[in-house]
Design a protein around this motif. Structure first.
Motif, PDB file in Angstrom:
ATOM      1  N   GLY A  83      18.959  -8.593  14.605  1.00 53.48           N
ATOM      2  CA  GLY A  83      18.606  -9.948  15.013  1.00 53.48           C
ATOM      3  C   GLY A  83      18.719 -10.158  16.508  1.00 53.48           C
ATOM      4  O   GLY A  83      17.836 -10.779  17.127  1.00 53.48           O
ATOM      5  N   GLN A  84      19.773  -9.645  17.117  1.00 50.73           N
ATOM      6  CA  GLN A  84      19.929  -9.827  18.561  1.00 50.73           C
ATOM      7  C   GLN A  84      18.875  -9.044  19.343  1.00 50.73           C
ATOM      8  O   GLN A  84      18.400  -9.497  20.394  1.00 50.73           O
ATOM      9  CB  GLN A  84      21.342  -9.421  18.987  1.00 50.73           C
ATOM     10  CG  GLN A  84      22.409 -10.371  18.462  1.00 50.73           C
ATOM     11  CD  GLN A  84      23.741 -10.195  19.172  1.00 50.73           C
ATOM     12  OE1 GLN A  84      23.799  -9.915  20.364  1.00 50.73           O
ATOM     13  NE2 GLN A  84      24.825 -10.392  18.442  1.00 50.73           N
ATOM     14  N   ILE A  85      18.481  -7.879  18.815  1.00 46.52           N
ATOM     15  CA  ILE A  85      17.421  -7.122  19.485  1.00 46.52           C
ATOM     16  C   ILE A  85      16.096  -7.860  19.366  1.00 46.52           C
ATOM     17  O   ILE A  85      15.335  -7.984  20.340  1.00 46.52           O
ATOM     18  CB  ILE A  85      17.318  -5.702  18.893  1.00 46.52           C
ATOM     19  CG1 ILE A  85      18.589  -4.908  19.190  1.00 46.52           C
ATOM     20  CG2 ILE A  85      16.096  -4.970  19.473  1.00 46.52           C
ATOM     21  CD1 ILE A  85      18.640  -3.549  18.504  1.00 46.52           C
ATOM     22  N   VAL A  86      15.798  -8.377  18.162  1.00 42.98           N
ATOM     23  CA  VAL A  86      14.560  -9.134  17.965  1.00 42.98           C
ATOM     24  C   VAL A  86      14.528 -10.348  18.890  1.00 42.98           C
ATOM     25  O   VAL A  86      13.499 -10.654  19.506  1.00 42.98           O
ATOM     26  CB  VAL A  86      14.402  -9.566  16.495  1.00 42.98           C
ATOM     27  CG1 VAL A  86      13.311 -10.617  16.338  1.00 42.98           C
ATOM     28  CG2 VAL A  86      14.088  -8.354  15.615  1.00 42.98           C
ATOM     29  N   ALA A  87      15.651 -11.048  18.997  1.00 39.13           N
ATOM     30  CA  ALA A  87      15.693 -12.242  19.844  1.00 39.13           C
ATOM     31  C   ALA A  87      15.425 -11.901  21.307  1.00 39.13           C
ATOM     32  O   ALA A  87      14.608 -12.549  21.980  1.00 39.13           O
ATOM     33  CB  ALA A  87      17.041 -12.937  19.708  1.00 39.13           C
ATOM     34  N   ARG A  88      16.077 -10.879  21.811  1.00 42.27           N
ATOM     35  CA  ARG A  88      15.937 -10.522  23.227  1.00 42.27           C
ATOM     36  C   ARG A  88      14.560  -9.921  23.511  1.00 42.27           C
ATOM     37  O   ARG A  88      13.886 -10.294  24.481  1.00 42.27           O
ATOM     38  CB  ARG A  88      17.043  -9.534  23.630  1.00 42.27           C
ATOM     39  CG  ARG A  88      17.171  -9.327  25.134  1.00 42.27           C
ATOM     40  CD  ARG A  88      18.323  -8.386  25.450  1.00 42.27           C
ATOM     41  NE  ARG A  88      19.582  -8.853  24.945  1.00 42.27           N
ATOM     42  CZ  ARG A  88      20.377  -9.725  25.561  1.00 42.27           C
ATOM     43  NH1 ARG A  88      20.012 -10.219  26.730  1.00 42.27           N
ATOM     44  NH2 ARG A  88      21.531 -10.094  25.019  1.00 42.27           N
ATOM     45  N   TRP A  89      14.132  -8.999  22.671  1.00 37.60           N
ATOM     46  CA  TRP A  89      12.845  -8.330  22.867  1.00 37.60           C
ATOM     47  C   TRP A  89      11.706  -9.323  22.640  1.00 37.60           C
ATOM     48  O   TRP A  89      10.726  -9.347  23.374  1.00 37.60           O
ATOM     49  CB  TRP A  89      12.721  -7.141  21.925  1.00 37.60           C
ATOM     50  CG  TRP A  89      11.798  -6.053  22.375  1.00 37.60           C
ATOM     51  CD1 TRP A  89      10.882  -6.114  23.382  1.00 37.60           C
ATOM     52  CD2 TRP A  89      11.713  -4.728  21.832  1.00 37.60           C
ATOM     53  NE1 TRP A  89      10.217  -4.901  23.498  1.00 37.60           N
ATOM     54  CE2 TRP A  89      10.705  -4.037  22.555  1.00 37.60           C
ATOM     55  CE3 TRP A  89      12.379  -4.060  20.808  1.00 37.60           C
ATOM     56  CZ2 TRP A  89      10.359  -2.709  22.271  1.00 37.60           C
ATOM     57  CZ3 TRP A  89      12.036  -2.743  20.527  1.00 37.60           C
ATOM     58  CH2 TRP A  89      11.047  -2.084  21.252  1.00 37.60           C
ATOM     59  N   GLY A  90      11.854 -10.156  21.603  1.00 39.58           N
ATOM     60  CA  GLY A  90      10.835 -11.156  21.331  1.00 39.58           C
ATOM     61  C   GLY A  90      10.667 -12.126  22.495  1.00 39.58           C
ATOM     62  O   GLY A  90       9.554 -12.477  22.878  1.00 39.58           O
ATOM     63  N   LYS A  91      11.778 -12.564  23.059  1.00 38.46           N
ATOM     64  CA  LYS A  91      11.714 -13.461  24.215  1.00 38.46           C
ATOM     65  C   LYS A  91      10.991 -12.789  25.379  1.00 38.46           C
ATOM     66  O   LYS A  91      10.171 -13.425  26.062  1.00 38.46           O
ATOM     67  CB  LYS A  91      13.127 -13.883  24.624  1.00 38.46           C
ATOM     68  CG  LYS A  91      13.164 -14.867  25.792  1.00 38.46           C
ATOM     69  CD  LYS A  91      14.591 -15.267  26.121  1.00 38.46           C
ATOM     70  CE  LYS A  91      14.627 -16.249  27.286  1.00 38.46           C
ATOM     71  NZ  LYS A  91      16.024 -16.653  27.626  1.00 38.46           N
ATOM     72  N   ALA A  92      11.275 -11.496  25.598  1.00 39.94           N
ATOM     73  CA  ALA A  92      10.614 -10.770  26.678  1.00 39.94           C
ATOM     74  C   ALA A  92       9.114 -10.652  26.441  1.00 39.94           C
ATOM     75  O   ALA A  92       8.329 -10.548  27.385  1.00 39.94           O
ATOM     76  CB  ALA A  92      11.231  -9.376  26.825  1.00 39.94           C
ATOM     77  N   MET A  93       8.706 -10.687  25.164  1.00 38.87           N
ATOM     78  CA  MET A  93       7.286 -10.632  24.805  1.00 38.87           C
ATOM     79  C   MET A  93       6.624 -12.008  24.881  1.00 38.87           C
ATOM     80  O   MET A  93       5.423 -12.129  24.645  1.00 38.87           O
ATOM     81  CB  MET A  93       7.132 -10.082  23.387  1.00 38.87           C
ATOM     82  CG  MET A  93       7.516  -8.616  23.233  1.00 38.87           C
ATOM     83  SD  MET A  93       7.627  -8.110  21.480  1.00 38.87           S
ATOM     84  CE  MET A  93       5.996  -8.546  20.873  1.00 38.87           C
ATOM     85  N   GLY A  94       7.411 -13.040  25.177  1.00 41.51           N
ATOM     86  CA  GLY A  94       6.859 -14.385  25.256  1.00 41.51           C
ATOM     87  C   GLY A  94       6.911 -15.164  23.966  1.00 41.51           C
ATOM     88  O   GLY A  94       6.321 -16.246  23.857  1.00 41.51           O
ATOM     89  N   LEU A  95       7.624 -14.642  22.980  1.00 46.38           N
ATOM     90  CA  LEU A  95       7.752 -15.336  21.708  1.00 46.38           C
ATOM     91  C   LEU A  95       8.881 -16.358  21.770  1.00 46.38           C
ATOM     92  O   LEU A  95       9.825 -16.223  22.557  1.00 46.38           O
ATOM     93  CB  LEU A  95       8.053 -14.350  20.576  1.00 46.38           C
ATOM     94  CG  LEU A  95       7.071 -13.199  20.368  1.00 46.38           C
ATOM     95  CD1 LEU A  95       7.553 -12.308  19.236  1.00 46.38           C
ATOM     96  CD2 LEU A  95       5.676 -13.727  20.082  1.00 46.38           C
ATOM     97  N   LYS A  96       8.795 -17.371  20.905  1.00 50.93           N
ATOM     98  CA  LYS A  96       9.887 -18.311  20.693  1.00 50.93           C
ATOM     99  C   LYS A  96      10.564 -17.905  19.399  1.00 50.93           C
ATOM    100  O   LYS A  96       9.947 -17.943  18.324  1.00 50.93           O
ATOM    101  CB  LYS A  96       9.352 -19.738  20.606  1.00 50.93           C
ATOM    102  CG  LYS A  96      10.427 -20.802  20.444  1.00 50.93           C
ATOM    103  CD  LYS A  96       9.810 -22.195  20.450  1.00 50.93           C
ATOM    104  CE  LYS A  96      10.893 -23.273  20.315  1.00 50.93           C
ATOM    105  NZ  LYS A  96      10.296 -24.635  20.344  1.00 50.93           N
ATOM    106  N   VAL A  97      11.818 -17.480  19.476  1.00 47.97           N
ATOM    107  CA  VAL A  97      12.541 -16.987  18.314  1.00 47.97           C
ATOM    108  C   VAL A  97      13.583 -18.012  17.872  1.00 47.97           C
ATOM    109  O   VAL A  97      14.507 -18.330  18.624  1.00 47.97           O
ATOM    110  CB  VAL A  97      13.231 -15.637  18.602  1.00 47.97           C
ATOM    111  CG1 VAL A  97      13.946 -15.130  17.346  1.00 47.97           C
ATOM    112  CG2 VAL A  97      12.208 -14.610  19.089  1.00 47.97           C
ATOM    113  N   ILE A  98      13.408 -18.533  16.664  1.00 50.54           N
ATOM    114  CA  ILE A  98      14.393 -19.421  16.049  1.00 50.54           C
ATOM    115  C   ILE A  98      15.297 -18.555  15.177  1.00 50.54           C
ATOM    116  O   ILE A  98      14.808 -17.739  14.395  1.00 50.54           O
ATOM    117  CB  ILE A  98      13.724 -20.502  15.179  1.00 50.54           C
ATOM    118  CG1 ILE A  98      12.731 -21.320  15.994  1.00 50.54           C
ATOM    119  CG2 ILE A  98      14.775 -21.412  14.543  1.00 50.54           C
ATOM    120  CD1 ILE A  98      11.880 -22.265  15.139  1.00 50.54           C
TER     121      ILE A  98
END
Length: 327
Positions: free
Chosen positions: A157-172
């Protein structure tokens, strides 16, 4: 020539106490194999599934664990992809890493690049490859999309949150405590929902102005499954990749029709099936680590001798982020 190594084996399925440290004989590497001296072991919730018998092992007694970083100590006939002394990591769904050394197929090893420590490699490889296929292989996510991740304070989850944010995603993210909420926010979640005190479907709809999310990544299973479907936007995808809370309820596929939803249950081996796929995925992951898009620092480090306690902490959800065992 065979040698004696120490391993943690189970002779029956059950609680953490079924893990027993024993001496086992390890043969010399055969055709296409190498002997890896393990240095750091990854700790993953899938290990709990195998220990409980939720996922059956091939035969008992069994050495659990499927992720580690170490050094090549000997090579078998026909091996040209690695050499003695190389630092390597592995994370296939093949049990046997809970040991001081093991045999492994040479073409399934990943070279650890300079600048990445053994602890980092064992921390990030399995969880990072999982996060990668969730974010990059399941559906075409683009900058500006909103996704929901359950158990966002965990290692993946923490990897998805950080990597997703770097990709421009909004992660809830959803979590079960205030401490885990803080960890999820620090990792990059734009919004965090405590599902013990809030209705996560209602909160998702508030956050997205009633639209829902493009995708839900759900390893919790039974407790979140129906709500995850409700939280999706039209043509959204529910990606289930675990069942920590138990088996999923029955679903009539017609229930997906009103919003044209998609449902998937992927497993990592199908996304790194060939050596070329594995090498490309690992290179992308380690590049993300080098660029600071993924944090590969373990949150908890246990001595190998504390494996039973580590399993208790993992099963009782006392771990926040990734944990490793050092030999």
């Amino acid at each position: 020539m065979s040698q004696t190594v120490q391993a943690a084996r189970i002779h029956a399925y059950g609680g953490p106490e079924v893990l027993q440290f024993e001496d086992v004989q390890l043969e010399a590497p055969g055709q296409g194999e190498v002997l890896v001296r393990n240095k750091v072991l990854g700790l993953n919730f899938v290990d709990v599934y195998y220990r409980r018998g939720t996922f059956p092992v091939a035969a008992l007694p069994a050495i659990l664990g499927n992720e580690a970083a170490g050094v090549v100590e000997a090579i078998g006939p026909g091996v040209t992809s690695v050499a003695v002394g190389d630092r390597v990591a592995y994370s296939d769904d093949i049990n046997g890493s809970y040991a001081t050394a093991r045999l492994y197929a040479a073409d399934r090893l990943v070279a650890i690049p300079a600048g990445v420590s053994d602890e980092q490699a064992a921390t990030v490889l399995l969880k990072g490859l999982t996060a990668r296929y969730l974010l990059k292989e399941m559906l075409p996510l683009k900058a500006g999309d909103t996704v929901l991740y359950h158990a966002a304070a965990g290692g993946v989850g923490q990897i998805v949150a950080r990597w997703g944010k770097a990709m421009g995603l909004k992660v809830i993210g959803t979590v079960s405590s205030d401490a885990k909420a803080a960890a999820a926010r620090a990792a990059g979640c734009s919004d965090v929902i405590n599902y013990r005190t809030e209705n996560f479907v209602e909160r998702v709809m508030e956050i997205t102005a009633g639209r829902g999310v493009r995708a839900v990544f759900d390893s919790v299973g039974r407790d979140t499954f129906k709500g995850s479907l409700q939280a999706l936007a039209i043509r959204g995808m529910l990606v289930v990749f675990g069942k920590a809370s138990g088996d999923l309820p029955n679903l009539n596929p017609f229930e997906l029709a009103p919003k044209a939803l998609q449902l998937a249950w992927p497993i990592l081996p199908h996304y790194v099936a060939t050596r070329e796929q594995l090498a490309a995925a690992a290179a992308d992951l380690f590049d993300a680590v080098a660029r600071g898009m993924v944090d590969a620092t373990p949150a908890r480090v246990y001595p190998f001798e504390q494996l039973v306690q580590a399993h208790r902490d993992l099963e009782q959800r006392r771990t926040v982020g990734s944990a490793v065992l050092v030999l």
